[in-house]
Motif scaffolding. Sequence first.
Motif, mmCIF file in Angstrom:
data_model
loop_
_atom_site.group_PDB
_atom_site.id
_atom_site.type_symbol
_atom_site.label_atom_id
_atom_site.label_comp_id
_atom_site.label_asym_id
_atom_site.label_seq_id
_atom_site.Cartn_x
_atom_site.Cartn_y
_atom_site.Cartn_z
ATOM 1 N N MET A 27 1.604 -1.047 -0.317
ATOM 2 C CA MET A 27 -0.284 -0.235 0.280
ATOM 3 C C MET A 27 0.655 1.064 0.198
ATOM 4 O O MET A 27 2.036 1.494 0.438
ATOM 5 C CB MET A 27 -1.227 -0.069 0.838
ATOM 6 N N ALA A 28 0.324 2.492 -0.676
ATOM 7 C CA ALA A 28 1.428 3.607 -0.777
ATOM 8 C C ALA A 28 1.035 3.978 0.387
ATOM 9 O O ALA A 28 0.269 4.000 1.141
ATOM 10 C CB ALA A 28 0.937 4.584 -1.575
ATOM 11 N N THR A 29 2.280 4.944 1.225
ATOM 12 C CA THR A 29 2.058 5.642 2.061
ATOM 13 C C THR A 29 1.869 7.003 1.945
ATOM 14 O O THR A 29 2.446 7.234 0.669
ATOM 15 C CB THR A 29 4.100 5.284 3.114
ATOM 16 N N ALA A 30 2.490 7.562 2.744
ATOM 17 C CA ALA A 30 1.858 9.023 3.411
ATOM 18 C C ALA A 30 3.335 9.355 2.391
ATOM 19 O O ALA A 30 2.545 10.632 1.477
ATOM 20 C CB ALA A 30 1.541 9.898 4.858
ATOM 21 N N ARG A 31 4.702 9.926 2.753
ATOM 22 C CA ARG A 31 5.654 9.912 1.858
ATOM 23 C C ARG A 31 5.564 9.538 0.053
ATOM 24 O O ARG A 31 4.819 10.304 -0.364
ATOM 25 C CB ARG A 31 6.865 9.163 2.308
ATOM 26 N N GLU A 32 5.001 8.661 0.069
ATOM 27 C CA GLU A 32 4.746 8.382 -1.603
ATOM 28 C C GLU A 32 2.975 9.144 -2.232
ATOM 29 O O GLU A 32 3.145 9.466 -2.609
ATOM 30 C CB GLU A 32 3.928 7.111 -2.304
ATOM 31 N N TRP A 33 2.852 9.435 -1.296
ATOM 32 C CA TRP A 33 1.643 10.265 -1.888
ATOM 33 C C TRP A 33 1.415 12.154 -1.770
ATOM 34 O O TRP A 33 0.922 12.531 -2.399
ATOM 35 C CB TRP A 33 -0.173 10.841 -0.801
ATOM 36 N N GLU A 34 2.789 12.602 -1.250
ATOM 37 C CA GLU A 34 3.066 13.592 -0.853
ATOM 38 C C GLU A 34 4.267 13.629 -1.934
ATOM 39 O O GLU A 34 4.256 14.937 -2.715
ATOM 40 C CB GLU A 34 4.027 13.988 0.623
ATOM 41 N N VAL A 35 4.699 13.364 -2.453
ATOM 42 C CA VAL A 35 5.950 12.723 -3.366
ATOM 43 C C VAL A 35 4.596 13.001 -5.647
ATOM 44 O O VAL A 35 5.195 13.872 -6.152
ATOM 45 C CB VAL A 35 6.413 11.631 -4.253
ATOM 46 N N GLN A 36 4.025 12.325 -5.266
ATOM 47 C CA GLN A 36 3.412 12.920 -6.220
ATOM 48 C C GLN A 36 1.647 13.847 -6.088
ATOM 49 O O GLN A 36 1.280 14.278 -6.799
ATOM 50 C CB GLN A 36 2.378 10.965 -6.081
ATOM 51 N N VAL A 50 -3.272 0.011 -14.848
ATOM 52 C CA VAL A 50 -3.699 1.367 -14.692
ATOM 53 C C VAL A 50 -5.340 0.802 -15.170
ATOM 54 O O VAL A 50 -6.864 1.250 -14.402
ATOM 55 C CB VAL A 50 -3.731 1.876 -15.279
ATOM 56 N N GLN A 51 -5.625 0.162 -15.946
ATOM 57 C CA GLN A 51 -6.686 0.141 -16.610
ATOM 58 C C GLN A 51 -8.125 -1.001 -15.987
ATOM 59 O O GLN A 51 -9.212 -0.850 -15.282
ATOM 60 C CB GLN A 51 -7.220 -1.041 -18.011
ATOM 61 N N GLU A 52 -6.588 -1.966 -15.257
ATOM 62 C CA GLU A 52 -7.910 -2.796 -15.200
ATOM 63 C C GLU A 52 -8.509 -1.908 -12.847
ATOM 64 O O GLU A 52 -9.030 -2.442 -12.689
ATOM 65 C CB GLU A 52 -7.219 -4.617 -14.353
ATOM 66 N N THR A 53 -7.230 -1.448 -12.617
ATOM 67 C CA THR A 53 -7.919 -0.247 -11.553
ATOM 68 C C THR A 53 -8.546 0.747 -11.313
ATOM 69 O O THR A 53 -10.029 0.066 -10.549
ATOM 70 C CB THR A 53 -6.450 -0.026 -11.208
ATOM 71 N N TRP A 81 -8.301 3.733 -0.205
ATOM 72 C CA TRP A 81 -8.598 2.553 -0.585
ATOM 73 C C TRP A 81 -8.480 2.255 -2.465
ATOM 74 O O TRP A 81 -8.284 1.123 -2.554
ATOM 75 C CB TRP A 81 -9.932 3.112 -0.806
ATOM 76 N N VAL A 82 -7.785 2.970 -3.436
ATOM 77 C CA VAL A 82 -7.340 3.729 -4.169
ATOM 78 C C VAL A 82 -5.812 2.798 -4.580
ATOM 79 O O VAL A 82 -6.363 1.273 -5.206
ATOM 80 C CB VAL A 82 -7.507 4.853 -4.906
ATOM 81 N N TYR A 83 -4.996 3.076 -4.112
ATOM 82 C CA TYR A 83 -3.963 2.173 -3.707
ATOM 83 C C TYR A 83 -4.042 0.435 -3.515
ATOM 84 O O TYR A 83 -3.020 0.129 -3.801
ATOM 85 C CB TYR A 83 -2.762 2.762 -2.894
ATOM 86 N N ALA A 84 -5.278 0.122 -2.720
ATOM 87 C CA ALA A 84 -5.172 -1.703 -1.837
ATOM 88 C C ALA A 84 -5.943 -1.944 -3.450
ATOM 89 O O ALA A 84 -5.481 -3.307 -3.928
ATOM 90 C CB ALA A 84 -6.518 -0.835 -0.497
ATOM 91 N N ARG A 102 -2.437 -2.376 -5.773
ATOM 92 C CA ARG A 102 -1.823 -2.735 -5.194
ATOM 93 C C ARG A 102 -2.363 -4.625 -5.056
ATOM 94 O O ARG A 102 -1.607 -5.685 -6.240
ATOM 95 C CB ARG A 102 -1.305 -2.597 -3.687
ATOM 96 N N PHE A 103 -3.741 -4.658 -4.831
ATOM 97 C CA PHE A 103 -4.262 -6.245 -5.785
ATOM 98 C C PHE A 103 -4.183 -6.663 -7.128
ATOM 99 O O PHE A 103 -3.924 -7.568 -7.525
ATOM 100 C CB PHE A 103 -5.896 -6.651 -4.737
ATOM 101 N N LYS A 104 -4.428 -5.616 -7.942
ATOM 102 C CA LYS A 104 -4.390 -5.777 -9.773
ATOM 103 C C LYS A 104 -2.998 -5.566 -9.895
ATOM 104 O O LYS A 104 -3.147 -6.807 -10.926
ATOM 105 C CB LYS A 104 -5.003 -4.278 -10.201
ATOM 106 N N LEU A 105 -2.127 -5.312 -9.374
ATOM 107 C CA LEU A 105 -0.586 -5.325 -9.374
ATOM 108 C C LEU A 105 -0.541 -6.475 -8.998
ATOM 109 O O LEU A 105 0.276 -7.730 -9.821
ATOM 110 C CB LEU A 105 0.155 -4.664 -8.738
ATOM 111 N N ILE A 106 -0.580 -7.795 -8.187
ATOM 112 C CA ILE A 106 -0.655 -8.869 -7.200
ATOM 113 C C ILE A 106 -0.976 -10.057 -8.523
ATOM 114 O O ILE A 106 -0.632 -10.960 -9.097
ATOM 115 C CB ILE A 106 -1.308 -9.089 -6.116
ATOM 116 N N ASP A 107 -2.600 -9.641 -8.668
ATOM 117 C CA ASP A 107 -2.219 -10.575 -9.872
ATOM 118 C C ASP A 107 -2.140 -10.242 -11.086
ATOM 119 O O ASP A 107 -2.214 -11.691 -11.659
ATOM 120 C CB ASP A 107 -4.584 -10.500 -10.366
ATOM 121 N N ALA A 108 -1.734 -9.652 -11.188
ATOM 122 C CA ALA A 108 -1.059 -9.832 -12.957
ATOM 123 C C ALA A 108 0.814 -10.196 -13.252
ATOM 124 O O ALA A 108 0.509 -10.727 -13.796
ATOM 125 C CB ALA A 108 -0.733 -7.827 -13.240
#
Length: 189
Positions: free
Chosen positions: A1-10, A65-68, A88-91, A94-100
């Motif tokens: 899951m993305a951290t608050a730091r990752e969100w700030e970077v974006q 991106v498309q699957e998410t 919620w979005v990052y979860a 993350r699950f779509k990435l794991i599935d891929a």
Amino acid sequence: MATAREWEVQGLNGQGENELAMLLRAAIAGDEKAYAAFLERTATMVRSFARRKIVQGGVDPEDIVQETLLAIHMKRHTWISDGPVLPWVYAIARFKLIDAFRRRGRRVEIEIGDIAETFAQPEAETVSDREISRVLDGLAPGQRSVVAAISVEGRSIGETAEKFGMTETAVRVALHRGLQSIAKKFGRS
């Protein structure tokens, strides 16, 4: 899951989180423009997330991106409207990435040059030409030629077959029998 730091970077600090949540609330209420803006911003975030997480390749970030986005569309009613939207979005992403990665299989492909320095160098085990000749002399002539070509000269099965006018199957049989004979002589059968 993305951290608050990752969100700030974006650029998605508290203000970005609130704005994204506001857009999703409006979208759920039926505002198509808000929904388009929400999906556009979310796609940018997920694309960045996927590119950072997909190091080895084999999975296309755009697929994530498309699957998410599709999952968000299908499950938008599950979002708790007074809760944060980014976790919620990052979860989901993350699950779509794991599935891929699961669909791709457990195989990971890497360039050998990238990790070559981590391999231990094989210990040099020297065998004299005389010892090799002595071992090979104990074999039948056909086996001797095949074993020498493959084990001593380093030829492939195909090259050896071509050199001696044999089929690849015949070369494999001769090699197997020759090595089996050598193993018996040295008590390793």
